[in-house]
Design an enzyme around this catalytic site. Structure first.
Site, PDB file in Angstrom:
ATOM      1  N   CYS A  98       0.856  -1.197   0.000  1.00 42.06           N
ATOM      2  CA  CYS A  98       0.000   0.000   0.000  1.00 42.06           C
ATOM      3  C   CYS A  98       0.883   1.235   0.000  1.00 42.06           C
ATOM      4  O   CYS A  98       1.798   1.363   0.806  1.00 42.06           O
ATOM      5  CB  CYS A  98      -0.895   0.000   1.229  1.00 42.06           C
ATOM      6  SG  CYS A  98      -1.750   1.583   1.490  1.00 42.06           S
ATOM      7  N   CYS A 102      -3.851   7.368  -2.183  1.00 42.84           N
ATOM      8  CA  CYS A 102      -5.118   7.477  -2.919  1.00 42.84           C
ATOM      9  C   CYS A 102      -6.218   8.113  -2.071  1.00 42.84           C
ATOM     10  O   CYS A 102      -7.157   8.698  -2.609  1.00 42.84           O
ATOM     11  CB  CYS A 102      -5.551   6.117  -3.435  1.00 42.84           C
ATOM     12  SG  CYS A 102      -5.810   4.920  -2.133  1.00 42.84           S
ATOM     13  N   THR A 189      -4.723   6.093   6.976  1.00 42.71           N
ATOM     14  CA  THR A 189      -3.585   5.637   6.180  1.00 42.71           C
ATOM     15  C   THR A 189      -2.647   6.795   5.833  1.00 42.71           C
ATOM     16  O   THR A 189      -3.104   7.858   5.389  1.00 42.71           O
ATOM     17  CB  THR A 189      -4.109   4.997   4.870  1.00 42.71           C
ATOM     18  OG1 THR A 189      -4.905   3.870   5.212  1.00 42.71           O
ATOM     19  CG2 THR A 189      -2.972   4.565   3.961  1.00 42.71           C
ATOM     20  N   GLU A 256      -1.092   3.060   9.467  1.00 45.81           N
ATOM     21  CA  GLU A 256      -2.313   3.751   9.897  1.00 45.81           C
ATOM     22  C   GLU A 256      -2.143   4.378  11.285  1.00 45.81           C
ATOM     23  O   GLU A 256      -1.477   3.802  12.157  1.00 45.81           O
ATOM     24  CB  GLU A 256      -3.500   2.784   9.913  1.00 45.81           C
ATOM     25  CG  GLU A 256      -4.109   2.522   8.536  1.00 45.81           C
ATOM     26  CD  GLU A 256      -3.225   1.729   7.596  1.00 45.81           C
ATOM     27  OE1 GLU A 256      -2.400   0.932   8.080  1.00 45.81           O
ATOM     28  OE2 GLU A 256      -3.345   1.915   6.370  1.00 45.81           O
ATOM     29  N   HIS A 291     -13.066   5.827  -4.092  1.00 43.47           N
ATOM     30  CA  HIS A 291     -12.108   5.074  -3.281  1.00 43.47           C
ATOM     31  C   HIS A 291     -12.297   3.557  -3.448  1.00 43.47           C
ATOM     32  O   HIS A 291     -11.326   2.805  -3.462  1.00 43.47           O
ATOM     33  CB  HIS A 291     -12.279   5.484  -1.821  1.00 43.47           C
ATOM     34  CG  HIS A 291     -11.044   5.285  -1.013  1.00 43.47           C
ATOM     35  ND1 HIS A 291      -9.811   5.689  -1.447  1.00 43.47           N
ATOM     36  CD2 HIS A 291     -10.845   4.688   0.190  1.00 43.47           C
ATOM     37  CE1 HIS A 291      -8.912   5.365  -0.543  1.00 43.47           C
ATOM     38  NE2 HIS A 291      -9.507   4.740   0.448  1.00 43.47           N
ATOM     39  N   TYR A 295      -9.481   0.052  -5.391  1.00 43.73           N
ATOM     40  CA  TYR A 295      -8.980  -1.244  -4.929  1.00 43.73           C
ATOM     41  C   TYR A 295      -8.763  -2.240  -6.070  1.00 43.73           C
ATOM     42  O   TYR A 295      -7.988  -3.183  -5.936  1.00 43.73           O
ATOM     43  CB  TYR A 295      -9.943  -1.826  -3.876  1.00 43.73           C
ATOM     44  CG  TYR A 295      -9.694  -1.256  -2.489  1.00 43.73           C
ATOM     45  CD1 TYR A 295      -9.940   0.085  -2.218  1.00 43.73           C
ATOM     46  CD2 TYR A 295      -9.206  -2.048  -1.461  1.00 43.73           C
ATOM     47  CE1 TYR A 295      -9.701   0.616  -0.952  1.00 43.73           C
ATOM     48  CE2 TYR A 295      -8.965  -1.527  -0.193  1.00 43.73           C
ATOM     49  CZ  TYR A 295      -9.222  -0.197   0.043  1.00 43.73           C
ATOM     50  OH  TYR A 295      -8.982   0.327   1.289  1.00 43.73           O
ATOM     51  N   CYS A 298      -4.921  -0.802  -7.184  1.00 43.24           N
ATOM     52  CA  CYS A 298      -3.736  -1.004  -6.317  1.00 43.24           C
ATOM     53  C   CYS A 298      -3.578  -2.468  -5.930  1.00 43.24           C
ATOM     54  O   CYS A 298      -2.464  -2.996  -5.907  1.00 43.24           O
ATOM     55  CB  CYS A 298      -3.820  -0.118  -5.086  1.00 43.24           C
ATOM     56  SG  CYS A 298      -5.199  -0.483  -3.992  1.00 43.24           S
ATOM     57  N   GLU A 442      -7.363  -4.865   5.692  1.00 42.70           N
ATOM     58  CA  GLU A 442      -7.387  -3.641   4.894  1.00 42.70           C
ATOM     59  C   GLU A 442      -8.298  -3.851   3.680  1.00 42.70           C
ATOM     60  O   GLU A 442      -9.083  -2.980   3.320  1.00 42.70           O
ATOM     61  CB  GLU A 442      -5.967  -3.276   4.461  1.00 42.70           C
ATOM     62  CG  GLU A 442      -5.809  -1.820   4.039  1.00 42.70           C
ATOM     63  CD  GLU A 442      -5.885  -1.637   2.549  1.00 42.70           C
ATOM     64  OE1 GLU A 442      -5.549  -2.572   1.816  1.00 42.70           O
ATOM     65  OE2 GLU A 442      -6.278  -0.536   2.129  1.00 42.70           O
TER      66      GLU A 442
END
Ligand code: FAD
Length: 481
Positions: A98, A102, A189, A256, A291, A295, A298, A442
């Site tokens: 990660c 984003c 994050t 995080e 968002h 996923y 990434c 996550e």
């Protein structure tokens, strides 16, 4: 635009209050817990500044025509939406983890569009303020985090019904020159190594919740803001940097933090919503749609590395030519590309918002994230299956270095000729880290728990329209009694 080294230098000018394992960190960015995440974020800057991926990593600002990082760019067309997904896959593949950025990108797009709507409806000046703030973010190439999730206390109660009113961030004082906010945001994050935090409400709010409808930008070292950096699966491995047990120099998931706002003053020019609860739902919905589509990008990039690592391990095990193993690898490809296709599809079907930026198709975007909540677990299971029990029981690097047992371990952990046990162990540690509980959770809860997507999916599916169509096609209502 900054490169990675300049980004790291820019962080050193900041004085944030960051705690980790009970201690306030004097040099947070050099601390082994944070340093891998700083390196990952620095890699995003290097990829943008390096010139090799300009088409994907950079864009032209719609504010002043300058060349900027795509991480500070508004989605100004379907092409921008698609390039964002391509960028996420590229960086996911380059870093294998990660890379944190984003959330801030989607936050600027959500704030741009909703401040425009609020101003149109209410004659406020949030959009002008946000435009000025965004221009600085673009010009200085700053990293921003998006802080939406509150601790939420008792989930069956609204924010203002909680025993402790601070369980959701809210305005405690309105001053002529700004607002004072109190509360906390959790799981944020990349916050610890960002320059700016975008605070946003986590749900739509009726008039009695107006004080909870607050969106603003807070510098990471604002007086009254404390960050508590969280634990991750295997995070003590970060202190073993340079050994194979460390797993990856990038760290697992996004680093995080819990952010605690103890009466933080936010001046007016940084306040983008202060009581307009009827617009908070749109902010959450749009942010979440962008968002959730991410996923598919990434995670596909990360899975490119995971798939390669798993295939290499199968080669070392001597199983790579087996048709059943190949079928399991094929299944990983199928799961990953299904998510990627959904992310590209939701971008291709994007629509222009009144403020001029483009929103992904919400039904497809939520479907992508719903699939991610399952497929990332399934991919992890397949990698565990192919890798074998070593992922769970592999002796430490120190044992392999031991003068007494090291040679024996080398002998008994040998695989196919031509591969070292070092390669084998490195592959195991990477797969272990990237399929750990932190990574899986996550995928499950990041950008919203599975149920949050299902609510949007059913709403967007428009059942009344579909039942009308079914009646028409099947010819209901025409038969004699
Ligand atoms: C690694 C990671 C990174 C993250 N990064 C960010 C970030 O950068 N920024 C950010 O803002 N957030 C971030 N999040 C937070 C993420 O959006 C939340 O975890 C998610 O929205 C779920 O919220 P929660 O963790 O409070 O769980 P909960 O909301 O408590 O959910 C737990 C379970 O309870 C259910 N539930 C919740 N409320 C109710 C109810 N009223 N009735 C019935 N069931 C209910 C849910 O469906 C779920 O099954 C991150 C999370 C993770 C794990």
């Amino acid at each position: 635009m900054m490169n990675g080294a300049q980004y790291v230098e820019s962080l050193k000018k900041l004085k944030p209050r960051i705690f980790y394992r009970g201690v306030r960190l004097d040099d947070p960015y050099g601390h082994p817990a944070l340093a891998p995440h700083v390196r990952t974020a620095a890699a995003t800057y290097d990829l943008a500044a390096g010139g090799q991926h300009d088409e994907i990593m950079t864009a032209t600002s719609n504010l002043d025509g300058a060349k900027i990082s795509r991480f500070t760019h508004l989605f100004w067309s379907v092409d921008d939406l698609i390039r964002k997904i391509a960028m996420l896959r590229l960086i996911g593949r380059e870093t294998g983890t990660c890379f944190q950025r984003c959330v801030g990108l989607d936050a600027i797009n959500a704030l741009w569009s909703v401040t425009y709507d609020v101003d149109k409806a209410k004659g406020t000046e949030y959009h002008r303020r946000f435009r000025t703030f965004l221009a600085r973010l673009q010009r200085e190439d700053l990293m921003s985090a998006g802080a939406m999730t509150d601790p939420k206390g008792d989930r069956s109660l609204a924010p203002w019904q909680q025993a402790d009113p601070d369980l959701y961030v809210h305005i405690v004082l309105r001053r002529p020159d700004g607002v004072v906010i109190r509360g906390a945001k959790t799981h944020i994050t990349g916050a610890a190594n960002s320059h700016e935090i975008f605070v946003m409400p986590t749900l739509g709010l009726p008039p009695e919740g107006a004080d909870y409808a607050v969106a603003c930008a807070v510098p990471i070292d604002a007086p009254g803001l404390s960050l508590v950096f969280g634990r991750q699966s295997n995070d003590e491995r970060k202190e073993e940097a340079g050994t194979i047990d460390c797993g990856t120099e990038w760290g697992v998931v996004g680093g995080e933090s819990t952010l605690i706002f103890e009466d933080v003053f936010v001046p007016n020019e940084r306040v983008f919503m202060a009581g307009e609860g009827e617009f908070a739902g749109s902010l959450v919905d749009r942010f979440s749609a962008w968002h959730r589509a991410n996923y598919g990008g990434c995670k596909a990039g990360n899975a490119d590395v995971l798939l390669g690592a798993t295939a290499l391990l199968a080669e070392i095990h001597g199983t790579i030519k087996n048709s059943i193993v190949r079928d399991k690898l094929t299944e990983i490809v199928h799961l990953v590309e299904t998510n990627f296709a959904g992310a590209i599809g939701s971008s291709a079907l994007g629509k222009r918002l009144p403020a001029g930026n483009w929103l992904v198709d919400p039904l497809l975007a939520n479907t992508v994230k719903q699939n991610v909540t399952r497929f990332v677990y399934q991919v992890g299971r397949l990698t565990h299956d192919i890798a074998g029990g070593l992922l769970s029981t592999l002796p430490s690097d120190a044992d392999f270095q031991s003068s007494e047992v090291g040679g024996l371990l080398e002998k008994y952990f040998a695989g196919k000729e031509g591969f070292s046990t070092v390669d084998k162990r490195k592959l195991c540690r990477y797969i272990e880290g990237m399929t750990s509980v932190s990574t899986l959770v996550e995928a499950l809860h990041g950008a919203g728990s599975p149920q949050a997507q299902r609510i949007v999916m059913l709403r967007q599916a428009d059942l009344p329209e579909k039942t009308r169509q079914a009646k028409k096609v099947i010819g209901l209502g025409k038969d004699r009694k």
